[in-house]
Structures are given as C-alpha cells and as structure tokens.
Scaffold this motif. Structure first.
Motif, mmCIF file in Angstrom:
data_model
loop_
_atom_site.group_PDB
_atom_site.id
_atom_site.type_symbol
_atom_site.label_atom_id
_atom_site.label_comp_id
_atom_site.label_asym_id
_atom_site.label_seq_id
_atom_site.Cartn_x
_atom_site.Cartn_y
_atom_site.Cartn_z
ATOM 1 N N LYS A 114 110.715 46.409 -38.886
ATOM 2 C CA LYS A 114 109.781 47.239 -38.113
ATOM 3 C C LYS A 114 108.375 47.147 -38.701
ATOM 4 O O LYS A 114 107.396 46.975 -37.964
ATOM 5 C CB LYS A 114 110.260 48.686 -38.092
ATOM 6 C CG LYS A 114 109.371 49.594 -37.282
ATOM 7 C CD LYS A 114 109.896 51.013 -37.271
ATOM 8 C CE LYS A 114 108.945 51.911 -36.484
ATOM 9 N NZ LYS A 114 109.380 53.293 -36.493
ATOM 10 N N ASN A 115 108.266 47.254 -40.028
ATOM 11 C CA ASN A 115 106.959 47.154 -40.676
ATOM 12 C C ASN A 115 106.329 45.792 -40.445
ATOM 13 O O ASN A 115 105.125 45.690 -40.178
ATOM 14 C CB ASN A 115 107.073 47.427 -42.180
ATOM 15 C CG ASN A 115 107.341 48.874 -42.495
ATOM 16 O OD1 ASN A 115 107.108 49.762 -41.687
ATOM 17 N ND2 ASN A 115 107.849 49.128 -43.691
ATOM 18 N N ASP A 148 119.656 49.803 -43.113
ATOM 19 C CA ASP A 148 118.468 50.629 -42.861
ATOM 20 C C ASP A 148 117.221 50.052 -43.520
ATOM 21 O O ASP A 148 116.139 50.059 -42.932
ATOM 22 C CB ASP A 148 118.696 52.060 -43.344
ATOM 23 C CG ASP A 148 119.691 52.815 -42.484
ATOM 24 O OD1 ASP A 148 119.932 52.379 -41.334
ATOM 25 O OD2 ASP A 148 120.229 53.837 -42.953
ATOM 26 N N LYS A 149 117.377 49.546 -44.727
ATOM 27 C CA LYS A 149 116.234 48.983 -45.443
ATOM 28 C C LYS A 149 115.706 47.737 -44.727
ATOM 29 O O LYS A 149 114.497 47.576 -44.550
ATOM 30 C CB LYS A 149 116.637 48.642 -46.879
ATOM 31 C CG LYS A 149 115.488 48.221 -47.746
ATOM 32 C CD LYS A 149 115.936 48.021 -49.187
ATOM 33 C CE LYS A 149 114.771 47.575 -50.057
ATOM 34 N NZ LYS A 149 115.172 47.377 -51.438
ATOM 35 N N ALA A 171 113.874 48.730 -41.588
ATOM 36 C CA ALA A 171 112.543 49.259 -41.896
ATOM 37 C C ALA A 171 111.570 48.121 -42.180
ATOM 38 O O ALA A 171 110.428 48.137 -41.719
ATOM 39 C CB ALA A 171 112.609 50.220 -43.084
#
Length: 71
Positions: free
Chosen positions: A20-21, A13-14, A17
């Motif tokens: 995506k960022n 998940d990290k 993220a």
C-alpha cells in the motif's frame, strides 16, 4: 498444451502495508512528474523549481520502490 496453474498466495499484514505504501508513494511521484510535464514553463526561469520537484519525485519513487521490495 499443458495449462498453467496459478499458485494462490496471501500477503501478511506487514507485506500488505508495504504494498500500500509503495503504491501510494509511486502514484504521488507520478502525479508530481505529470504536473511538471504539463505546467512547467521553461521560458519563465522555472528551472530551479523544476529541478527541486524532480528531486522530490525521484526520492518518492526510491521510497516506493524500497517499500515494494519489502513485499
């Protein structure tokens, strides 16, 4: 000829993220640069605004690349 086998991987998940960022931030930087290229009028003393926008785009790109490095 031997075939290449792809190794499947999953981002946690990290990492997702960060990816995506990074993608969003790099697209924002691209959009700023594209807008500048297509609309800057150097004959009307747009240079200070152009330099400021390029600095902002460079900062966005740096942040995006830092996030990408976390993937």
């Amino acid at each position: 000829m031997p075939s290449k086998t792809s190794i499947p991987y999953t981002l946690d998940d990290k990492a997702q993220a960060h990816l995506k960022n990074a993608t969003n931030t790099l697209w924002q930087a691209y959009s700023i640069v594209d807008l500048l290229v297509n609309s800057a009028d150097l004959d009307n003393d747009d240079m200070p605004a152009l330099i400021s926008a390029l600095r902002g785009a460079a900062e966005l790109m740096s942040n995006g690349l830092n996030d990408l490095g976390e993937v």
